[in-house]
Design a protein around this motif. Structure first.
Motif, PDB file in Angstrom:
ATOM      1  N   VAL A   1      -7.130   5.256   0.902  1.00  0.00           N
ATOM      2  CA  VAL A   1      -5.710   5.623   0.977  1.00  0.00           C
ATOM      3  C   VAL A   1      -5.571   7.066   1.454  1.00  0.00           C
ATOM      4  O   VAL A   1      -4.764   7.387   2.330  1.00  0.00           O
ATOM      5  CB  VAL A   1      -5.022   5.449  -0.391  1.00  0.00           C
TER       6      VAL A   1
ATOM      7  N   ASN B   1      -6.654   7.179   5.144  1.00  0.00           N
ATOM      8  CA  ASN B   1      -6.014   6.182   6.019  1.00  0.00           C
ATOM      9  C   ASN B   1      -7.033   5.302   6.745  1.00  0.00           C
ATOM     10  O   ASN B   1      -6.901   5.031   7.943  1.00  0.00           O
ATOM     11  CB  ASN B   1      -5.103   6.867   7.052  1.00  0.00           C
TER      12      ASN B   1
ATOM     13  N   SER C   1      -0.908  -1.958   0.355  1.00  0.00           N
ATOM     14  CA  SER C   1       0.386  -1.866   1.034  1.00  0.00           C
ATOM     15  C   SER C   1       0.618  -0.464   1.573  1.00  0.00           C
ATOM     16  O   SER C   1       1.098  -0.279   2.702  1.00  0.00           O
ATOM     17  CB  SER C   1       1.507  -2.255   0.066  1.00  0.00           C
ATOM     18  N   ASN C   2       0.239   0.547   0.795  1.00  0.00           N
ATOM     19  CA  ASN C   2       0.404   1.934   1.228  1.00  0.00           C
ATOM     20  C   ASN C   2      -0.480   2.265   2.435  1.00  0.00           C
ATOM     21  O   ASN C   2      -0.070   3.010   3.332  1.00  0.00           O
ATOM     22  CB  ASN C   2       0.081   2.885   0.081  1.00  0.00           C
TER      23      ASN C   2
ATOM     24  N   LYS D   1       5.876  -2.737  -8.323  1.00  0.00           N
ATOM     25  CA  LYS D   1       5.427  -1.351  -8.197  1.00  0.00           C
ATOM     26  C   LYS D   1       6.195  -0.478  -9.178  1.00  0.00           C
ATOM     27  O   LYS D   1       7.426  -0.519  -9.230  1.00  0.00           O
ATOM     28  CB  LYS D   1       5.639  -0.849  -6.761  1.00  0.00           C
TER      29      LYS D   1
ATOM     30  N   LEU E   1       6.573   5.872   3.206  1.00  0.00           N
ATOM     31  CA  LEU E   1       5.961   4.608   3.605  1.00  0.00           C
ATOM     32  C   LEU E   1       7.023   3.552   3.894  1.00  0.00           C
ATOM     33  O   LEU E   1       6.977   2.419   3.408  1.00  0.00           O
ATOM     34  CB  LEU E   1       5.011   4.131   2.512  1.00  0.00           C
TER      35      LEU E   1
ATOM     36  N   CYS F   1       3.272  13.490  -5.083  1.00  0.00           N
ATOM     37  CA  CYS F   1       2.961  13.212  -3.681  1.00  0.00           C
ATOM     38  C   CYS F   1       2.521  14.487  -2.966  1.00  0.00           C
ATOM     39  O   CYS F   1       2.822  15.609  -3.397  1.00  0.00           O
ATOM     40  CB  CYS F   1       4.151  12.553  -2.978  1.00  0.00           C
TER      41      CYS F   1
END
Length: 230
Positions: free
Chosen positions: A38, A41, A68-69, A94, A147, A190
């Motif tokens: 993640v 990427n 999904s991310n 989520k 996202l 984040c």
């Protein structure tokens, strides 16, 4: 070791380490590798890691969310939709981001995009002021954090209504100048909020403490105690 290698970008070495382990692989190995994918990427390796996790634990909602991310970060929206259909079919939801701050013995809760707080007008005013100030100080938003398949301007707006920024703006308008602002968040902060709060701590000349699901972040004078590693 898998997490350390993966977090530092040595994904091939992390995979080799897993392959060389002479006993049955645990689910934690693949979860660690998935988390590293993640960060960097890596879509294909992330997909493989998620498949291994879900093979061992079919109801692992966190693996589905992370996959999904990864797809969203790669702008593979059809794949995102497929994973979300799987989540819905399996009853996986989520967990929404939630931040809270205590002021005068009362706890104030904020979710992303929240507009329910009675001081919302002042909170929005503070957010606009902070946005202007930190951009002048060198802040550049990281749109990859959003996202969603939306326009770039909308991504900028969405970043500024993350729950931790709403809580921080409220803390700044509701506490005396110079007093530390302390926030708790139920998820990992984040990357873009982390960068923004470093700049904010420098602009407002305050200590800002954010306790996320991983650790305490002490922001002061544009620096965080985690050294940007969390």
């Amino acid at each position: 070791m898998v997490w350390l290698l993966g977090r530092s970008g040595h994904l091939d070495d992390a995979v080799k380490l897993i392959d060389d382990i002479p006993f049955e692989h645990s689910i934690m190995l693949w979860r660690a590798l998935l988390g590293a994918c993640v960060i960097h990427n890596n879509v294909e390796l992330g997909k493989l890691s998620a498949e291994r996790v879900l093979k061992m634990e079919p109801q692992d909602g966190s693996a589905m969310v992370l996959l999904s991310n990864i797809y969203a970060g790669a702008r593979r929206w059809e794949s995102v939709a497929s994973v979300r259909k799987l989540m819905k079919r399996n009853g996986v939801k989520k967990e929404p981001g939630l931040s809270w701050i205590e002021n005068q013995s009362k706890v104030h809760y904020f979710t992303v995009g929240d507009t329910s707080h009675p001081e919302m007008r002042l909170i929005n005013g503070m957010l606009e002021w902070l946005n202007i100030k930190i951009k002048k100080a060198g802040y550049v938003c990281n749109r990859n954090v959003v996202l969603l398949d939306v326009e770039e301007d909308e991504k900028d707006r969405l970043l500024w209504v993350h729950s931790e920024r709403l809580a921080l703006a409220f803390g700044l308008i509701s506490t005396p100048p110079g007093r530390p602002v302390r926030i708790i968040k139920n998820l990992r902060i984040c990357v873009d909020c982390h960068a923004a709060i470093k700049f904010i701590s420098q602009v407002v000349q305050r200590e800002i403490v954010v306790r996320d699901m991983n650790r305490f972040h002490h922001f002061t004078k544009g620096v965080c105690s985690c050294g940007d590693y969390w």
